[in-house]
Design a protein around this motif. Structure first.
Motif, short mmCIF file in Angstrom:
data_model
loop_
_atom_site.label_atom_id
_atom_site.label_comp_id
_atom_site.label_asym_id
_atom_site.label_seq_id
_atom_site.Cartn_x
_atom_site.Cartn_y
_atom_site.Cartn_z
N UNK A 1 0.74 -1.16 0.03
CA UNK A 1 0.11 -0.08 -0.10
C UNK A 1 0.88 1.28 0.13
N UNK A 2 1.95 1.20 0.64
CA UNK A 2 2.79 2.40 0.58
C UNK A 2 3.62 2.67 -0.62
N UNK A 3 3.93 1.42 -1.32
CA UNK A 3 4.27 1.65 -2.63
C UNK A 3 3.48 2.27 -3.68
N UNK A 4 2.09 1.59 -3.47
CA UNK A 4 1.24 2.17 -4.27
C UNK A 4 1.12 3.83 -4.23
N UNK A 5 0.85 4.12 -2.84
CA UNK A 5 0.76 5.69 -2.49
C UNK A 5 1.86 6.51 -2.92
N UNK A 6 3.12 6.05 -2.78
CA UNK A 6 4.47 6.80 -3.40
C UNK A 6 4.17 6.87 -4.74
N UNK A 7 3.82 5.70 -5.34
CA UNK A 7 3.80 5.68 -7.03
C UNK A 7 2.70 6.93 -7.37
N UNK A 8 1.53 6.90 -6.81
CA UNK A 8 0.49 7.97 -6.94
C UNK A 8 1.08 9.16 -6.92
N UNK A 9 1.74 9.38 -5.90
CA UNK A 9 2.24 10.66 -5.47
C UNK A 9 3.37 11.41 -6.87
N UNK A 10 4.15 10.42 -7.20
CA UNK A 10 5.02 10.37 -8.16
C UNK A 10 4.40 10.82 -9.23
N UNK A 11 3.59 10.24 -9.58
CA UNK A 11 3.02 10.38 -10.94
C UNK A 11 2.00 11.86 -11.00
N UNK A 12 1.31 12.06 -9.80
CA UNK A 12 0.68 13.18 -9.72
C UNK A 12 1.49 14.32 -9.79
N UNK A 13 2.71 14.27 -9.43
CA UNK A 13 3.87 15.41 -9.40
C UNK A 13 4.38 15.73 -10.69
N UNK A 14 4.27 14.57 -11.65
CA UNK A 14 5.15 14.61 -12.93
C UNK A 14 4.17 14.48 -13.93
N UNK A 15 2.91 14.00 -14.03
CA UNK A 15 2.11 14.04 -14.89
C UNK A 15 0.48 14.06 -14.47
N UNK A 16 0.08 15.14 -13.97
CA UNK A 16 -1.26 15.32 -13.26
C UNK A 16 -2.40 15.10 -14.16
N UNK A 17 -1.98 15.32 -15.69
CA UNK A 17 -3.25 15.05 -16.57
C UNK A 17 -3.35 13.64 -16.59
N UNK A 18 -2.33 12.76 -16.31
CA UNK A 18 -2.34 11.12 -16.62
C UNK A 18 -2.36 10.47 -15.14
N UNK A 19 -3.12 10.87 -14.12
CA UNK A 19 -3.20 10.39 -12.87
C UNK A 19 -3.31 8.98 -12.98
N UNK A 20 -4.23 8.43 -13.80
CA UNK A 20 -4.33 7.08 -13.92
C UNK A 20 -3.11 6.03 -14.05
N UNK A 21 -2.26 6.69 -14.86
CA UNK A 21 -1.17 5.75 -15.02
C UNK A 21 -0.25 5.16 -13.86
N UNK A 22 -0.58 5.66 -12.58
CA UNK A 22 -0.19 5.23 -11.58
C UNK A 22 -0.66 3.64 -11.16
N UNK A 23 -1.92 3.76 -11.41
CA UNK A 23 -2.71 2.73 -10.92
C UNK A 23 -2.40 1.52 -12.11
N UNK A 24 -2.31 1.97 -13.14
CA UNK A 24 -2.15 1.20 -14.73
C UNK A 24 -0.71 0.33 -14.09
#
Length: 124
Positions: free
Chosen positions: A16-39
């Motif tokens: 869960x922590x890794x998933x959260x950190x991945x989401x934070x990273x993607x949101x910072x770098x590609x906010x318009x592609x927020x869904x790519x973290x989950x993908x």
């Protein structure tokens, strides 16, 4: 049973922590592609669960705590079908139906292929 539960809990916390950190990273770098973290975490998780499942079939000496902690705990905490569903709905509601259906199709197809790839690699 307590050892298995502890392994699942520890693995879940890490996943869960890794998933959260991945989401934070993607949101910072590609906010318009927020869904790519989950993908991304779903593909990695699908591949790893296939790989580990294949390895565990041949390596029965690996303790149940480790096997369960990695698959149910770590990968269960890492992969996020519920987030995937919500993000698909958000895309549709945001007027991005084509992106939403592409995301849906790619997630299911690529997830299945990643799991098959991991299992096939483990069988080599």
């Amino acid at each position: 049973m307590i050892k298995v539960l502890a392994a699942v809990a520890a693995g879940g916390a890490i996943g869960s922590s890794l998933r959260f950190l991945t989401s934070v990273w993607v949101q910072r770098h590609w906010p318009q592609h927020f869904y790519m973290a989950t993908f991304s975490v779903n593909l990695v998780g699908c591949f790893l669960i296939g790989l580990l499942s294949g390895l565990f079939l041949t390596r029965t000496d690996i303790p149940l705590e480790l096997r369960t902690g990695l698959t149910v705990g770590l990968l269960g905490g890492l992969t996020t079908f519920s987030s995937f569903s919500l993000e698909t709905i958000r895309l549709i509601e945001g007027g991005q139906a084509a992106v939403a259906f592409g995301y849906l199709a790619a997630s299911v197809l690529c997830g299945l292929l990643a799991a098959w790839g991991g299992l096939s690699l483990a069988r080599l």
